[in-house]
Design an enzyme around this catalytic site. Structure first.
Site, PDB file in Angstrom:
ATOM      1  CG  ASN A   1      35.587   5.443 -11.205  1.00  0.00           C
ATOM      2  OD1 ASN A   1      35.867   4.481 -11.896  1.00  0.00           O
ATOM      3  ND2 ASN A   1      36.214   6.604 -11.293  1.00  0.00           N
TER       4      ASN A   1
ATOM      5  CG  HIS B   1      45.898   6.575  -8.052  1.00  0.00           C
ATOM      6  ND1 HIS B   1      45.706   7.793  -7.429  1.00  0.00           N
ATOM      7  CD2 HIS B   1      47.065   6.689  -8.749  1.00  0.00           C
ATOM      8  CE1 HIS B   1      46.711   8.597  -7.712  1.00  0.00           C
ATOM      9  NE2 HIS B   1      47.543   7.953  -8.511  1.00  0.00           N
TER      10      HIS B   1
ATOM     11  CG  ASP C   1      47.022   7.450  -4.250  1.00  0.00           C
ATOM     12  OD1 ASP C   1      45.842   7.095  -4.089  1.00  0.00           O
ATOM     13  OD2 ASP C   1      47.349   8.612  -4.545  1.00  0.00           O
TER      14      ASP C   1
HETATM   15  C1  GRF Z   1      38.707   9.247 -10.766  1.00  0.00           C
HETATM   16  O1  GRF Z   1      39.632   9.658 -11.734  1.00  0.00           O
HETATM   17  C2  GRF Z   1      39.352   8.302  -9.789  1.00  0.00           C
HETATM   18  O2  GRF Z   1      40.363   7.525 -10.359  1.00  0.00           O
HETATM   19  C3  GRF Z   1      39.950   9.249  -8.779  1.00  0.00           C
HETATM   20  O3  GRF Z   1      39.034  10.303  -8.668  1.00  0.00           O
HETATM   21  C4  GRF Z   1      38.271  10.405  -9.862  1.00  0.00           C
HETATM   22  C5  GRF Z   1      36.837  10.296  -9.464  1.00  0.00           C
HETATM   23  O4  GRF Z   1      35.963  10.489 -10.530  1.00  0.00           O
HETATM   24  N1  GRF Z   1      40.209   8.561  -7.527  1.00  0.00           N
HETATM   25  P1  GRF Z   1      34.427  10.094 -10.383  1.00  0.00           P
HETATM   26  O5  GRF Z   1      33.876  10.924  -9.238  1.00  0.00           O
HETATM   27  O6  GRF Z   1      34.358   8.632 -10.113  1.00  0.00           O
HETATM   28  O7  GRF Z   1      33.806  10.471 -11.693  1.00  0.00           O
END
Ligand code: GRF
Length: 216
Positions: A15, A110, A146
Site C-alpha cells: 500500500n 483496513h 479500525d
Molecule cells: C493490507 O491488507 C492493509 O489493508 C492492512 O495490512 C495490509 C498491509 O499490506 N492494514 P501491505 O504491507 O501494504 O502490503
C-alpha cells in the site's frame, strides 16, 4: 504546496508503494516524504530507499513503553515536517496521545468493509460468514481500533472457489486504488467531517451497484 506524507509500515509495504506511485503524478496534491517502520526488517523500507525516500526504522522493542516509542516516532515525524500520516499495514496499537497529535490528519487502510470485520483475519471471517461482497476501507484514525470516520470503500465479489488468499488478493488490488484516492481527497482539502460522516466536496455521481453473484 504539496502535503508532506509519512507512510507507517510494518511489512511488505504494497500500500505504501501504491501511494509512492500515485504521488509521482505532478498533479497529485501530496508527496511521500518519509517511510517509518517499527520493524527494521520490513521489506517496504528497502523499496522506499530505492525510490529515494527517507526510510527510518524505530524498533518498538528498544523502548520500555508504548508512549516512549511513540514519542520517538513523533520526533522523527516533526523533523521531517510531516502533515499527514498514512498507516499502511502498521501493526502497532497507537495510544490516544499519539492519535490526538494527528487528529484529522491520520488515515488507515483496513481490508474489510467497516464496520464489519474489525481486527485481524478479515478474509477468513468473511468466507466463514458466507457474505457475497467484501472489500476495503480507508478511514480517519481515532483511538478505537479500525473505528473512525470512513473516507472511502471498495467492494469486491466473494466467489464460490475463493480461499482467504484469493479473496485477499482481490481486495488488495482495490486497496492500491483506494488509498491514493482517499489521500488525494484529504490532501486537496475536499473532506469535511459532519459528526461520524465524512462529506466530500464536489463528489461525482456514482449510483451504480455491484451485485454478486453476477446475473447473466
Ligand atoms: C493490507 O491488507 C492493509 O489493508 C492492512 O495490512 C495490509 C498491509 O499490506 N492494514 P501491505 O504491507 O501494504 O502490503
Amino acid at each position: 504546496m504539496k502535503k508532506r506524507v509519512a507512510a507507517l509500515i510494518s511489512g511488505r509495504g504494497s500500500n505504501m508503494t501504491s501511494l509512492i506511485v500515485a504521488a509521482k503524478d505532478p498533479a497529485f496534491p501530496a508527496e511521500i516524504a518519509l517511510v517509518l517502520s517499527n520493524r527494521p526488517d520490513a521489506a517496504g523500507l528497502e523499496t522506499a530507499r530505492k525510490e529515494g525516500i527517507a526510510a527510518v526504522a524505530i524498533d518498538h522493542k528498544l523502548y520500555t513503553s508504548r508512549e516512549e516509542f511513540e514519542r520517538a516516532m513523533q520526533r522523527v515525524l516533526e523533523e521531517h515536517k510531516i502533515d499527514i500520516v498514512c498507516l499502511a499495514g502498521f501493526m502497532r496499537l497507537l495510544t490516544p496521545w499519539f492519535v490526538e497529535q494527528w487528529s484529522g490528519k491520520m488515515l488507515n487502510i483496513h481490508p474489510a468493509i467497516l464496520p464489519l470485520y474489525k481486527g485481524l483475519h478479515t478474509h477468513e471471517r468473511a468466507l466463514a460468514d458466507g457474505v457475497k461482497l467484501h472489500g476495503a476501507t480507508v478511514h480517519f484514525v481515532v483511538p478505537g481500533m479500525d473505528e473512525g470516520p470512513i473516507i472511502a470503500q471498495a467492494v469486491v465479489p466473494v466467489l464460490s472457489n475463493d480461499t482467504p488468499e484469493t479473496l485477499g488478493a482481490r481486495v488488495l488490488v482495490q486497496e492500491h486504488k483506494l488509498y491514493p484516492l482517499a489521500l488525494k481527497l484529504l490532501a486537496s482539502g475536499r473532506l469535511h467531517l459532519d459528526g461520524a460522516r465524512v462529506l466530500i466536496k464536489e463528489e461525482s455521481a456514482n449510483d451504480g451497484a455491484l451485485i454478486s453473484p453476477k446475473m447473466d
